[in-house]
Design a protein around this motif. Structure first.
Motif, short mmCIF file in Angstrom:
data_model
loop_
_atom_site.label_atom_id
_atom_site.label_comp_id
_atom_site.label_asym_id
_atom_site.label_seq_id
_atom_site.Cartn_x
_atom_site.Cartn_y
_atom_site.Cartn_z
N LEU A 117 0.83 -1.20 0.00
CA LEU A 117 0.00 0.00 0.00
C LEU A 117 0.87 1.26 0.00
O LEU A 117 1.96 1.27 0.59
CB LEU A 117 -0.92 -0.01 1.23
N PRO A 118 0.40 2.34 -0.65
CA PRO A 118 1.18 3.58 -0.69
C PRO A 118 1.50 4.12 0.70
O PRO A 118 2.53 4.76 0.91
CB PRO A 118 0.26 4.54 -1.46
N ARG A 119 0.60 3.87 1.64
CA ARG A 119 0.84 4.23 3.04
C ARG A 119 0.00 3.30 3.90
O ARG A 119 -0.93 2.67 3.42
CB ARG A 119 0.48 5.70 3.32
N SER A 120 0.34 3.23 5.16
CA SER A 120 -0.41 2.36 6.07
C SER A 120 -1.84 2.86 6.22
O SER A 120 -2.09 4.06 6.28
CB SER A 120 0.27 2.32 7.44
N ILE A 121 -2.77 1.93 6.26
CA ILE A 121 -4.19 2.24 6.40
C ILE A 121 -4.69 1.70 7.73
O ILE A 121 -4.37 0.58 8.11
CB ILE A 121 -5.00 1.63 5.23
N ILE A 122 -5.48 2.52 8.42
CA ILE A 122 -6.09 2.10 9.68
C ILE A 122 -7.58 1.88 9.47
O ILE A 122 -8.26 2.70 8.86
CB ILE A 122 -5.86 3.14 10.79
N GLU A 123 -8.08 0.74 9.97
CA GLU A 123 -9.51 0.44 9.94
C GLU A 123 -9.97 0.12 11.35
O GLU A 123 -9.19 -0.32 12.20
CB GLU A 123 -9.79 -0.75 9.02
N PHE A 124 -11.27 0.31 11.59
CA PHE A 124 -11.85 0.04 12.91
C PHE A 124 -12.97 -0.99 12.77
O PHE A 124 -13.76 -0.94 11.82
CB PHE A 124 -12.44 1.33 13.52
N TYR A 125 -13.04 -1.90 13.73
CA TYR A 125 -14.08 -2.92 13.76
C TYR A 125 -14.72 -2.95 15.14
O TYR A 125 -14.01 -2.86 16.16
CB TYR A 125 -13.50 -4.30 13.42
N TYR A 126 -16.04 -3.06 15.16
CA TYR A 126 -16.78 -3.05 16.42
C TYR A 126 -16.84 -4.47 16.96
O TYR A 126 -17.53 -5.33 16.42
CB TYR A 126 -18.18 -2.48 16.19
N LYS A 127 -16.11 -4.74 18.05
CA LYS A 127 -15.95 -6.10 18.52
C LYS A 127 -17.06 -6.59 19.45
O LYS A 127 -17.08 -7.76 19.84
CB LYS A 127 -14.59 -6.27 19.21
N ALA A 128 -18.01 -5.72 19.80
CA ALA A 128 -19.10 -6.14 20.69
C ALA A 128 -20.13 -7.00 19.96
O ALA A 128 -20.94 -7.66 20.60
CB ALA A 128 -19.77 -4.93 21.33
#
Length: 252
Positions: A117-128
């Motif tokens: 990837l051109p730069r690091s990507i951050i993703e969020f996941y709802y673990k509840a």
């Protein structure tokens, strides 16, 4: 296992027991693993000795992060399968940092597997929720799953963790493709502090050989689960921390 202590929580890979003093827990690493195939229910497998390896690898990596000023819940490793950790209030968000397209990310965005990837990507996941849906910063703050300042701290820590671990694994001939981390609030003198929690190991990291792209992580479960322990052992060997082996915990 700390069978005489009260069981607080059991997940797919670990069990949490009450700790020896207030504000602590004992984290036990299991050999259990789940194989997830598209369109099929997860299949539970027991990988003999995996918990010994994930315990040792996670302890090593979290100790190094502590030394770098990145706060974690780790206090110390107790034995081959258990750690003493700080008891935190888990924030119900998984933070995933991606450096290379792989897995569901490749499928979702139709990007060839292995694309850097051109730069690091951050993703969020709802673990509840069992499905652990991907969510945005707006979801997180709107529903008060995390305060805006906590989320900012989680993002900053995740990027620092990524920078440090990428370099550490590079020195071991491995590419950190992506990883998942969890954070919790730890109260000190009535002030909350954000700590890295859970674990850092091949159970929640993708690690590929720099030259061959051979996988040394949980993705082995999808191809040949009989070689998972060997892959994790190779990660420990490259890090210079191959664990001691007891008569009841042969993992080779």
């Amino acid at each position: 296992m700390s069978t005489r202590r009260k069981r607080i929580y059991e997940g797919k890979n670990k069990i949490l027991f009450e700790g020896p003093e207030p504000g602590t827990l004992i984290q036990y690493f299991k050999d259990d693993s789940c194989i997830h195939a598209t369109g099929k229910p997860p299949v539970k497998e027991i990988i003999s000795g995996k918990g010994v390896l994930t315990n040792r690898i996670s302890e090593y990596l979290m100790s190094r992060l502590n030394e770098m000023g990145i706060p974690t819940h780790l206090v110390r490793r107790l034995n081959m399968r258990e750690q003493l950790i700080k008891q935190v209030e888990i924030i119900p968000i998984e933070v995933v940092v991606r450096n290379v397209a792989a897995g569901t990310f490749s499928e979702r965005l139709d990007i060839p597997n292995g694309t850097i990837l051109p730069r690091s990507i951050i993703e969020f996941y709802y673990k509840a929720l069992k499905a652990r849906p991907m969510v945005t910063e707006e979801h997180i703050t709107c529903f008060n799953w995390a305060e805006p300042e906590d989320l900012d701290e989680m993002i900053a820590l995740s990027l620092r963790i990524n920078d440090y671990l990428s370099g550490l694994f590079l020195g071991a001939g491995l590419r950190l493709v992506d990883f998942r981390c969890e954070f919790g609030r730890y109260w000190e003198d009535d002030e909350p502090r954000i700590l890295l929690a859970d674990e850092i190991s091949p159970d929640n990291c993708r690690l590929w050989d720099l030259k061959t792209n051979v996988t040394y992580d949980h993705d082995r479960l999808k191809t040949d689960h009989s070689k998972v322990a060997g892959a994790y052992q190779e990660v420990a060997r490259r890090l210079g921390i191959a664990p001691e082996v007891g008569p009841a915990d042969q993992y080779i």
